[in-house]
Design a protein around this motif. Structure first.
Motif, PDB file in Angstrom:
ATOM      1  N   PRO A 139     -17.438  29.647  78.235  1.00 11.37           N
ATOM      2  CA  PRO A 139     -16.549  29.562  77.571  1.00 11.37           C
ATOM      3  C   PRO A 139     -15.878  28.067  76.741  1.00 11.37           C
ATOM      4  O   PRO A 139     -15.084  28.114  75.748  1.00 11.37           O
ATOM      5  CB  PRO A 139     -15.876  30.268  77.664  1.00 11.37           C
ATOM      6  CG  PRO A 139     -15.195  30.404  79.019  1.00 11.37           C
ATOM      7  CD  PRO A 139     -16.578  29.870  79.550  1.00 11.37           C
ATOM      8  N   ASN A 140     -15.906  26.987  77.685  1.00  8.16           N
ATOM      9  CA  ASN A 140     -15.045  25.939  77.726  1.00  8.16           C
ATOM     10  C   ASN A 140     -15.207  24.828  78.693  1.00  8.16           C
ATOM     11  O   ASN A 140     -14.453  24.149  78.477  1.00  8.16           O
ATOM     12  CB  ASN A 140     -13.624  26.572  77.891  1.00  8.16           C
ATOM     13  CG  ASN A 140     -14.037  26.807  79.633  1.00  8.16           C
ATOM     14  OD1 ASN A 140     -14.429  26.832  80.386  1.00  8.16           O
ATOM     15  ND2 ASN A 140     -12.405  27.268  79.541  1.00  8.16           N
TER      16      ASN A 140
ATOM     17  N   PRO B  37     -18.164  29.461  73.228  1.00  2.50           N
ATOM     18  CA  PRO B  37     -16.922  29.808  73.452  1.00  2.50           C
ATOM     19  C   PRO B  37     -16.133  31.178  72.759  1.00  2.50           C
ATOM     20  O   PRO B  37     -16.840  31.938  72.173  1.00  2.50           O
ATOM     21  CB  PRO B  37     -16.132  29.056  72.085  1.00  2.50           C
ATOM     22  CG  PRO B  37     -17.363  28.391  71.251  1.00  2.50           C
ATOM     23  CD  PRO B  37     -18.793  28.642  72.130  1.00  2.50           C
TER      24      PRO B  37
ATOM     25  N   ILE C 280      -9.757  26.802  75.458  1.00  2.00           N
ATOM     26  CA  ILE C 280     -10.109  24.935  75.348  1.00  2.00           C
ATOM     27  C   ILE C 280      -9.389  24.303  74.973  1.00  2.00           C
ATOM     28  O   ILE C 280      -8.342  24.306  73.552  1.00  2.00           O
ATOM     29  CB  ILE C 280     -11.200  25.057  73.958  1.00  2.00           C
ATOM     30  CG1 ILE C 280     -12.424  26.356  74.124  1.00  2.00           C
ATOM     31  CG2 ILE C 280     -11.958  23.989  73.056  1.00  2.00           C
ATOM     32  CD1 ILE C 280     -13.276  25.978  73.342  1.00  2.00           C
TER      33      ILE C 280
ATOM     34  N   SER D  20     -19.997  30.799  68.919  1.00  2.11           N
ATOM     35  CA  SER D  20     -19.417  32.412  69.066  1.00  2.11           C
ATOM     36  C   SER D  20     -19.496  33.679  68.665  1.00  2.11           C
ATOM     37  O   SER D  20     -20.641  33.473  67.213  1.00  2.11           O
ATOM     38  CB  SER D  20     -18.028  32.029  69.548  1.00  2.11           C
ATOM     39  OG  SER D  20     -17.166  31.819  67.693  1.00  2.11           O
TER      40      SER D  20
END
Length: 288
Positions: A39-40, A127, A157, A216
């Protein structure tokens, strides 16, 4: 004597296998690692699909090594990502390194390994959806009403360091319409939509993606009712403007036409007919 023991052992084993097969028991089916996601850029998680359990309790373990290394490691966290998953925290995540991983399924009848999966965190970034989506109808004085949409980036993030750049996309539609209308918002975290339908209830969603990675999921739907009087007022104003513009155009065209005729008359005055010297028009009169 040794031959008899070996024969007895083989017989017992075959009998055990036959009994297990008759009971529907077998080694586990082949698992499959079907998805990895970060996700980051700082952590990532991989998920697998179990095969058939062979009618017996089955245990799963994920092992991995980084390319260029021979030392094998077991999954550091089987909890955070949910069932049938392995989560790699910050201390286990490296950018620009390829992870080679397999899942091992084991029960009393044997073990089965998944195919190897090669994972580079750089290419699995997806993300979380944007947060705190706000939708309002605004009507500034003497201006058209518009839909104002605002949101926040995902909390995991860090955009301040410049390590991560997010792009956003908005989709909306009237509640009873099947097709979504999509707008690209770039890096900004608010957006205006000017074309609104009277009395409609709109559904709005926002999603994001890094400069290199995947979109996303869409944020949860937000709904808002567009008041009918806003659009009616706007429509009346535009009709009035259109009618007034048409009248002005007609006046201008008429004035230009008259001015053009006057200029032609001034430049080219009427020319009198030719006259014949010594000719008396009375000679043409008929005497009764």
């Amino acid at each position: 004597m040794k031959e008899n023991v070996a024969s007895a052992t083989v017989f017992t084993l075959l009998l055990f296998l036959n009994t297990c097969l008759l009971n529907g028991q077998s080694p586990p089916g082949k698992p499959e690692i079907f998805k990895c996601r970060s996700p980051n850029k700082e952590t990532f998680t991989c998920w697998w699909r179990p095969g058939a359990d062979g009618g017996l309790p089955t245990n799963y373990s994920l092992t991995y090594h980084r390319e260029g290394e021979k030392l094998m490691h077991e999954c550091p966290d089987y909890i955070t990502g949910g069932p049938n998953s392995c989560h790699f925290g910050k201390q286990y995540t490296s950018m620009w390194r390829t992870y080679v991983m397999t899942v091992n399924a084991t029960n009393e009848m044997g073990s089965t390994f998944s195919d190897e999966l090669h994972v580079d965190v750089t290419y699995i970034i997806q993300p979380d959806p944007p947060l705190n989506v706000v939708v309002e109808v605004k009507q500034p004085e003497d201006k058209n009403p518009y839909l104002w949409i605002k949101w926040s980036p995902p909390t995991l993030i860090d955009l301040k360091t410049g390590w991560f750049t997010l792009l956003y996309e908005i989709q909306l539609k009237p509640e009873n319409t099947a097709e979504w209308e999509t707008h690209f918002a770039g890096q900004q975290t608010e957006f205006k939509i000017l074309s609104l339908h009277p009395g409609q209830k709109y559904l709005v969603q926002v999603r994001c993606k890094p400069d290199h990675g995947y979109w996303s999921s869409w944020s949860p739907e937000c709904s808002i009712q567009i008041p009918s009087e806003f659009t009616m007022k706007d429509t009346t104003v535009w009709i009035s403007v259109a009618v007034l513009s048409a009248v002005i155009c007609l006046i201008i065209v008429w004035a230009v036409a008259l001015k053009g005729y006057s200029m032609v008359t001034c430049i080219f005055p009427p020319v009198p007919g030719p006259k014949i010297k010594g000719f008396d028009a009375h000679l043409l009169e008929v005497t009764p």
